[in-house]
Scaffold this motif. Structure first.
Motif, mmCIF file in Angstrom:
data_model
loop_
_atom_site.group_PDB
_atom_site.id
_atom_site.type_symbol
_atom_site.label_atom_id
_atom_site.label_comp_id
_atom_site.label_asym_id
_atom_site.label_seq_id
_atom_site.Cartn_x
_atom_site.Cartn_y
_atom_site.Cartn_z
ATOM 1 N N GLU A 18 -64.755 10.567 -28.653
ATOM 2 C CA GLU A 18 -64.065 11.288 -27.581
ATOM 3 C C GLU A 18 -62.888 10.477 -27.036
ATOM 4 N N SER A 19 -62.973 9.158 -27.194
ATOM 5 C CA SER A 19 -61.929 8.286 -26.647
ATOM 6 C C SER A 19 -60.591 8.450 -27.353
ATOM 7 N N ILE A 20 -60.552 9.244 -28.429
ATOM 8 C CA ILE A 20 -59.275 9.461 -29.099
ATOM 9 C C ILE A 20 -58.278 10.152 -28.161
ATOM 10 N N SER A 21 -58.802 10.750 -27.102
ATOM 11 C CA SER A 21 -57.919 11.438 -26.150
ATOM 12 C C SER A 21 -56.961 10.478 -25.441
ATOM 13 N N PHE A 22 -57.260 9.156 -25.491
ATOM 14 C CA PHE A 22 -56.356 8.182 -24.880
ATOM 15 C C PHE A 22 -55.095 7.949 -25.713
ATOM 16 N N CYS A 23 -55.104 8.420 -26.964
ATOM 17 C CA CYS A 23 -53.925 8.252 -27.829
ATOM 18 C C CYS A 23 -52.907 9.342 -27.480
ATOM 19 N N ARG A 24 -52.393 9.285 -26.282
ATOM 20 C CA ARG A 24 -51.550 10.360 -25.759
ATOM 21 C C ARG A 24 -50.226 10.511 -26.491
ATOM 22 N N ALA A 25 -49.776 9.448 -27.195
ATOM 23 C CA ALA A 25 -48.499 9.520 -27.905
ATOM 24 C C ALA A 25 -48.648 10.066 -29.335
ATOM 25 N N LEU A 26 -49.883 10.327 -29.743
ATOM 26 C CA LEU A 26 -50.155 10.724 -31.122
ATOM 27 C C LEU A 26 -49.460 12.045 -31.458
ATOM 28 N N GLN A 27 -48.708 12.053 -32.570
ATOM 29 C CA GLN A 27 -47.996 13.249 -33.017
ATOM 30 C C GLN A 27 -48.530 13.799 -34.340
ATOM 31 N N VAL A 28 -48.978 12.908 -35.224
ATOM 32 C CA VAL A 28 -49.467 13.323 -36.543
ATOM 33 C C VAL A 28 -50.852 12.727 -36.758
ATOM 34 N N ALA A 29 -51.824 13.591 -37.103
ATOM 35 C CA ALA A 29 -53.191 13.129 -37.345
ATOM 36 C C ALA A 29 -53.754 13.832 -38.576
ATOM 37 N N ASP A 30 -54.362 13.028 -39.449
ATOM 38 C CA ASP A 30 -54.969 13.574 -40.675
ATOM 39 C C ASP A 30 -56.383 13.023 -40.809
ATOM 40 N N PHE A 31 -57.359 13.923 -40.687
ATOM 41 C CA PHE A 31 -58.774 13.548 -40.801
ATOM 42 C C PHE A 31 -59.420 14.193 -42.022
ATOM 43 N N SER A 32 -58.615 14.679 -42.942
ATOM 44 C CA SER A 32 -59.126 15.428 -44.094
ATOM 45 C C SER A 32 -60.058 14.591 -44.961
ATOM 46 N N GLY A 33 -61.015 15.258 -45.598
ATOM 47 C CA GLY A 33 -61.872 14.605 -46.573
ATOM 48 C C GLY A 33 -62.884 13.652 -46.010
ATOM 49 N N ASN A 34 -63.312 13.845 -44.773
ATOM 50 C CA ASN A 34 -64.375 13.043 -44.171
ATOM 51 C C ASN A 34 -65.596 13.943 -43.938
ATOM 52 N N PRO A 35 -66.769 13.375 -43.790
ATOM 53 C CA PRO A 35 -67.983 14.184 -43.559
ATOM 54 C C PRO A 35 -68.120 14.620 -42.098
ATOM 55 N N LEU A 36 -67.061 15.167 -41.539
ATOM 56 C CA LEU A 36 -67.078 15.636 -40.150
ATOM 57 C C LEU A 36 -67.560 17.082 -40.086
ATOM 58 N N THR A 37 -68.225 17.428 -39.014
ATOM 59 C CA THR A 37 -68.624 18.819 -38.801
ATOM 60 C C THR A 37 -67.986 19.413 -37.549
ATOM 61 N N ARG A 38 -67.347 18.570 -36.749
ATOM 62 C CA ARG A 38 -66.749 19.043 -35.504
ATOM 63 C C ARG A 38 -65.610 18.126 -35.080
ATOM 64 N N LEU A 39 -64.756 18.654 -34.229
ATOM 65 C CA LEU A 39 -63.728 17.852 -33.576
ATOM 66 C C LEU A 39 -64.182 17.565 -32.147
ATOM 67 N N PRO A 40 -63.824 16.415 -31.581
ATOM 68 C CA PRO A 40 -64.277 16.089 -30.217
ATOM 69 C C PRO A 40 -63.731 17.085 -29.198
ATOM 70 N N GLU A 41 -64.487 17.340 -28.151
ATOM 71 C CA GLU A 41 -64.085 18.284 -27.110
ATOM 72 C C GLU A 41 -62.807 17.834 -26.413
ATOM 73 N N SER A 42 -62.571 16.518 -26.388
ATOM 74 C CA SER A 42 -61.386 15.998 -25.718
ATOM 75 C C SER A 42 -60.129 16.105 -26.586
ATOM 76 N N PHE A 43 -60.295 16.565 -27.813
ATOM 77 C CA PHE A 43 -59.187 16.585 -28.762
ATOM 78 C C PHE A 43 -57.971 17.364 -28.244
ATOM 79 N N PRO A 44 -58.145 18.525 -27.620
ATOM 80 C CA PRO A 44 -56.981 19.280 -27.142
ATOM 81 C C PRO A 44 -56.157 18.582 -26.072
ATOM 82 N N GLU A 45 -56.610 17.415 -25.615
ATOM 83 C CA GLU A 45 -55.808 16.662 -24.646
ATOM 84 C C GLU A 45 -54.636 15.932 -25.295
ATOM 85 N N LEU A 46 -54.605 15.921 -26.649
ATOM 86 C CA LEU A 46 -53.515 15.257 -27.375
ATOM 87 C C LEU A 46 -52.317 16.208 -27.432
#
Length: 443
Positions: A18-46
């Protein structure tokens, strides 16, 4: 916190904190090809995020507030397990690219029409049975891919996609295309292969920018005359339909380079085809042609296919006269073509291979008697007992019996008689006889 681009693709990361929400300057993110089933709830804060790729991560749902990513221009969600899209998706007003291919979507929300800046929309490989009419509001859309779904129709409102250049609707259940497709004046590529089209709308002729039209594997019995209005058409493929004739207007496709109507029911090719002066490849194999129009000699053809097993792209033709009309025609050893129904003995002269003769034999003659026949070759040693010798046995299967070979030879000899009697082949009689003699000798 100043990170602008983050690429974690193709790892074994099971969860994004969830702490990824602190990366406020983030413009490009690629999480493809990982065993993820969900995105963190705080994600839309980016909210500075412009490009997000989460392909192939077993994602089952998007955060309901994903619309908060109002700067997002590219969203890639291909090869996941999404079954629905949240309503807030409509808030992504700056979105230009949306890839939802290969998910489990059964329904597309009407709010999809609110993404006014969308240029590319991929919905291929889902379970969609219909497209909402609101999709016609996407005035800036350039590419729409809805192939490999369960669509039985397209909305008439598709006519509103005035910027569309690529429309891909392959592998669906479409029987007709809406007349409104004629209003897509910028449409360049239209692929409607592997559907159930029973007719092609006349308005197709109004798609003045069309360069590629793929109609393979449908139920078409004819093509509309208006197809001759497609002056920019470069590639026309209507293989494996039920075409019994071609409109003479097809000659009006003055830019046509490749024309393929393989495996249809055509009995003649209109002489007007010669007006398509840019035609270089013509594929008419698997039809019922008795001759070709002599006007073909005016074209600069690089390939003319009359048979599946044709060894060269061009053949030597002879001129002849049609006894019914008196007009001059072209013929060769592969004409007249025979009906393409499988299992027909009359097809054998067009194959010219011993393998084809074997394939055409009856199930009783070949499949049961030959394939199941077994002979044994044993290697014996004095020191070994008989049980051990059984383990050293080689089995030899499926060698034709001399009686079967005689039947095959008789079939070939019958073909010789049929081919000698065939119309228009007198000039090739010696060549044909020599070819069959070689096959007979090998048998």
């Amino acid at each position: 916190m100043q990170l602008v681009e983050l690429d974690l693709s193709r790892n074994d990361i099971p969860e994004i904190p969830e702490s990824i929400s602190f990366c406020r300057a983030l413009q490009v993110a690629d999480f493809s090809g990982n065993p993820l089933t969900r995105l963190p709830e705080s994600f839309p804060e980016l909210q500075n995020l412009t490009c997000l790729s989460v392909n192939d991560i077993s994602l089952q749902a998007l955060p309901e507030n994903i619309g908060n990513l109002y700067n997002l221009a590219s969203l890639e969600l291909r090869e996941n397990l999404l079954t629905y899209l949240p309503e807030s998706l409509a808030q992504l007003q700056r979105l230009e690219e949306l890839d939802l291919g290969n998910n489990e979507l059964y329904h597309l929300p009407e709010t999809i029409g609110a993404l006014f800046n969308l240029k590319d929309l991929w919905l291929d490989g889902n379970q969609l049975a219909e497209i909402p009419q609101e999709v016609g509001n996407l005035k800036n859309l350039l590419c729409l891919d809805v192939s490999e779904n369960k669509l039985e129709c397209l909305p008439e409102e598709i006519s509103g996609l005035t910027s569309l250049t690529d429309l891909l609707v392959s592998q669906n259940l479409l029987q007709v295309l809406p007349d409104g497709i004629g209003k897509l004046r910028r449409l360049s590529i239209l692929k409607v292969d592997q559907n159930k089209l029973i007719q092609l709308t006349d308005s197709i002729g109004d798609c003045e920018s069309l360069t590629e039209l793929v109609l393979t594997e449908n139920q078409l019995q004819s093509l509309p005359k208006s197809i001759g209005k497609l002056k920019k058409l470069n590639n026309l493929n209507a293989d494996r339909n039920k075409l019994t004739s071609l409109p003479k207007e097809v000659g009006g496709c003055c830019s046509l380079n490749v024309f393929s109507v393989r495996d249809n029911r055509l009995s003649r090719i209109p002489s007007e085809i010669s007006q398509a002066t840019e035609l270089h490849v013509l594929d008419v194999a698997g039809n019922r042609l008795t001759y070709l129009p002599i006007s073909l000699t005016t074209l600069r053809l690089k390939a003319l296919w009359l048979s599946d097993n044709q060894s060269q792209p061009l053949l030597t033709f002879q001129t002849d006269t049609d006894p019914e009309t008196g007009e001059k025609i072209l013929t060769c050893v592969l004409l007249p073509q025979m009906p393409s129904e499988s299992g027909c003995q009359e097809n054998l002269p067009r194959c010219g291979a011993l393998e084809s003769l074997v394939n055409e034999m009856s199930d009783e003659t070949w499949n049961e008697r030959a394939v199941n026949r077994v002979s044994a070759i044993r290697f014996l040693e004095d020191e070994k007992d008989e049980e051990e010798n059984e383990m050293r046995t080689l089995l030899r299967r499926a060698t034709p019996h001399p009686g079967e070979l005689k039947n095959m030879k008789k079939t070939v000899e019958n073909l010789r008689n049929d081919m000698n009697a065939a119309k228009g082949l007198d000039s090739n009689k010696n060549e044909v006889n020599n070819a069959i003699d070689r096959v007979t000798t090998s048998v």
